[in-house]
Design an enzyme around this catalytic site. Structure first.
Site, PDB file in Angstrom:
ATOM      1  N   ARG A   1     -12.931  12.535   4.980  1.00  0.00           N
ATOM      2  CA  ARG A   1     -11.659  13.266   5.131  1.00  0.00           C
ATOM      3  C   ARG A   1     -11.306  13.980   3.843  1.00  0.00           C
ATOM      4  O   ARG A   1     -10.834  15.111   3.843  1.00  0.00           O
ATOM      5  CB  ARG A   1     -10.513  12.285   5.468  1.00  0.00           C
ATOM      6  CG  ARG A   1     -10.536  11.811   6.896  1.00  0.00           C
ATOM      7  CD  ARG A   1      -9.575  10.629   7.066  1.00  0.00           C
ATOM      8  NE  ARG A   1      -8.214  10.933   6.688  1.00  0.00           N
ATOM      9  CZ  ARG A   1      -7.364  10.039   6.162  1.00  0.00           C
ATOM     10  NH1 ARG A   1      -7.734   8.788   5.956  1.00  0.00           N
ATOM     11  NH2 ARG A   1      -6.142  10.394   5.852  1.00  0.00           N
TER      12      ARG A   1
ATOM     13  N   ASP B   1     -13.596   2.661   7.350  1.00  0.00           N
ATOM     14  CA  ASP B   1     -12.576   3.425   6.615  1.00  0.00           C
ATOM     15  C   ASP B   1     -13.166   3.988   5.335  1.00  0.00           C
ATOM     16  O   ASP B   1     -12.860   5.121   4.954  1.00  0.00           O
ATOM     17  CB  ASP B   1     -11.346   2.564   6.294  1.00  0.00           C
ATOM     18  CG  ASP B   1     -10.340   3.353   5.461  1.00  0.00           C
ATOM     19  OD1 ASP B   1      -9.896   4.416   5.927  1.00  0.00           O
ATOM     20  OD2 ASP B   1     -10.034   2.948   4.326  1.00  0.00           O
TER      21      ASP B   1
ATOM     22  N   LYS C   1      -7.394  -1.309   6.600  1.00  0.00           N
ATOM     23  CA  LYS C   1      -7.678  -2.001   5.328  1.00  0.00           C
ATOM     24  C   LYS C   1      -6.794  -3.247   5.197  1.00  0.00           C
ATOM     25  O   LYS C   1      -7.232  -4.283   4.734  1.00  0.00           O
ATOM     26  CB  LYS C   1      -7.375  -1.083   4.137  1.00  0.00           C
ATOM     27  CG  LYS C   1      -8.449  -0.068   3.863  1.00  0.00           C
ATOM     28  CD  LYS C   1      -8.310   0.532   2.471  1.00  0.00           C
ATOM     29  CE  LYS C   1      -7.284   1.640   2.386  1.00  0.00           C
ATOM     30  NZ  LYS C   1      -7.683   2.908   2.962  1.00  0.00           N
TER      31      LYS C   1
ATOM     32  N   SER D   1      -6.197   4.389   8.675  1.00  0.00           N
ATOM     33  CA  SER D   1      -6.879   4.103   7.415  1.00  0.00           C
ATOM     34  C   SER D   1      -6.166   2.963   6.687  1.00  0.00           C
ATOM     35  O   SER D   1      -6.787   1.972   6.267  1.00  0.00           O
ATOM     36  CB  SER D   1      -6.880   5.380   6.556  1.00  0.00           C
ATOM     37  OG  SER D   1      -7.168   5.101   5.221  1.00  0.00           O
TER      38      SER D   1
ATOM     39  N   HIS E   1       0.862  -1.188   0.000  1.00  0.00           N
ATOM     40  CA  HIS E   1       0.000   0.000   0.000  1.00  0.00           C
ATOM     41  C   HIS E   1       0.894   1.231   0.000  1.00  0.00           C
ATOM     42  O   HIS E   1       1.970   1.228   0.582  1.00  0.00           O
ATOM     43  CB  HIS E   1      -0.887  -0.005   1.256  1.00  0.00           C
ATOM     44  CG  HIS E   1      -2.159   0.759   1.072  1.00  0.00           C
ATOM     45  ND1 HIS E   1      -3.316   0.191   0.590  1.00  0.00           N
ATOM     46  CD2 HIS E   1      -2.456   2.059   1.305  1.00  0.00           C
ATOM     47  CE1 HIS E   1      -4.270   1.095   0.527  1.00  0.00           C
ATOM     48  NE2 HIS E   1      -3.776   2.245   0.958  1.00  0.00           N
TER      49      HIS E   1
END
Ligand code: URA
Length: 424
Positions: A167, A160, A186, A182, A81
């Site tokens: 956000r 999230d 995930k 966040s 990520h």
């Protein structure tokens, strides 16, 4: 318990208890807490921060707000990520490579956030590609072809999904507790047992300094430890946009070119650095240099592109677009951004910086990003860079091409792009 008291507590910089955090996450996920109340709390967290214990409690509450997948039957699954960037198409290039090298890829990505792009939006620019599939289909895709890339389907970290969109629309992105929770929520929900994180750093990242990037890395590594998931962070440069294209289908086209072997040096550097760590974590080789060579060979052999096509086809996408990228829809206006006459007659000048944040914002103004969370985005909009840092330019040269359908915005965006270039 009451959401107003929780908001007030955070406004006064006090620590929230685990129960208060869980109350917020459960209430916001099931709709009992309104968007405006959640926004107020997120802004208080943004301004006043959270302790390590609060960040962990927030992450776990978000991860367990829906289903948590168990992928242990697939062996070692290494996820990746990025903390976000401009022109960051690394997932599209890297994940087919690692899948080709035998590491199962089961990845849940995000949408564009702030001035940065998101993999889910990019994938959806491929006609037919389904990012919202059931958990069963997700796992069965990984079993069948070794790779699935999805968005936040209804039941994985739904908290999230809601908080992320909120956000984005309330300027509450750039916050270490909110980014760490966040990303790690995930990753915990989607079931990989090892994680490589690309922590971007610089003008076009949410972490502007090396110190901030290290702090965010430390928090995510700590959360990974607690969740029993080995986590490695690689800090990468995001001062200028990565590669040459910014915008959804423009980046997909660049990723396909990269998988054909036409990969820009800056993109290659990140792909190799992250990929080599993924191979190491998966037990495919301890030698980072050898791992990088293996990745390069996988690109050159064309096998990674084949895996990308398989992924697209398996998720309903039309692979004729991958085979012939000229089929992708284009913006009505493709405007060359030309360096104007300089006041004095001058020799060519060097591009000494190119603000990724300014280019990211210009791309959003062109239609590639959202202003409100329900906004749809223009898949064709964005910027193709013709000159980057280190290049020499003179008056009349084309610095970039603006792609947009917003005729009325062209002059303003043109100025934004020109200002992004600093010439020495
Ligand atoms: N990526 C995410 O998934 N979340 C963030 O907050 C930033 C980048």
């Amino acid at each position: 318990m009451n959401i107003l008291d929780i908001i007030q507590k955070k406004q006064k910089k006090q620590e929230l208890t685990k129960e208060e955090i869980e109350y917020f996450i459960t209430g916001y996920t099931n709709g009992n807490i309104a968007d405006y109340q959640a926004s107020a709390l997120l802004m208080a967290i943004f301004l006043n921060g959270m302790s390590d214990r609060e960040i962990t409690d927030l992450t776990l509450a978000m991860a367990y707000s829906g289903e948590v997948i168990d992928l242990s039957s697939l062996g070692t699954v290494v996820d990746k990520h990025s903390t976000g960037g401009v022109g960051d198409k690394v997932t599209l290039i890297l994940m087919p490579i690692v899948a080709m090298l035998g590491i199962p890829v089961a990845k849940m990505s995000g949408r564009g956030l702030g001035f940065t792009g998101g993999t889910v939006d990019k994938l959806e620019s491929i006609p037919g590609y389904k990012t919202q599939i059931s958990v069963e289909e997700f796992i069965s895709n990984v079993k069948k072809i070794g790779i699935s890339l999805i968005g936040q389907s209804l039941n994985l970290a739904p908290a999230d999904k809601k908080i992320y969109a909120l956000r984005d629309a309330t300027s509450c992105v750039q916050s270490i507790p909110l980014i760490a929770s966040s990303i790690m929520s995930k990753k915990i929900a989607s079931g990989a047992n090892k994680i490589v994180l690309d922590v971007t750093c610089g003008d076009g990242a949410f972490m502007k300094t090396r110190q901030e990037a290290e702090e965010l890395s430390d928090k995510m590594i700590q959360i990974g430890k607690l969740a029993n998931k080995e986590t490695v962070c690689v800090i990468t440069d995001m001062n200028e946009p990565l590669g040459y294209s910014v915008g959804n289908n423009l980046e997909v086209i660049e990723a396909i070119e990269a998988l054909k072997g036409n990969i820009r040096e800056d993109v290659k550097k990140v792909v190799l650095a992250l990929g080599a760590e993924m191979l190491r974590l998966a037990g495919k080789g301890e030698n980072i240099q050898k791992n990088k060579e293996l990745i390069e060979q996988t690109i050159q052999s064309g096998m990674a592109l084949e895996k990308f096509k398989q992924l697209v086809q398996n998720q309903g996408g039309d692979i004729s677009y991958i085979e012939n990228t000229s089929k992708f829809e284009k913006s009505e206006y493709i405007v060359p951004i030309v360096l104007p006459e300089m006041q004095k007659q001058e020799n060519a000048r060097k591009v000494i910086s190119l603000s990724a944040e300014a280019i990211g914002k210009a791309s959003c103004s062109a239609g590639a990003g959202r202003q409100k969370k329900e906004d749809s985005i223009d898949m064709t909009a964005g910027i193709v860079l013709n000159k980057k840092v280190g290049d020499y330019v003179k008056s009349g040269d084309i610095l970039a091409y603006l792609h947009t359908n917003k005729k009325e915005k062209i002059d303003e965006i043109q100025q934004q792009i020109l200002k992004a270039y600093e010439l020495g």
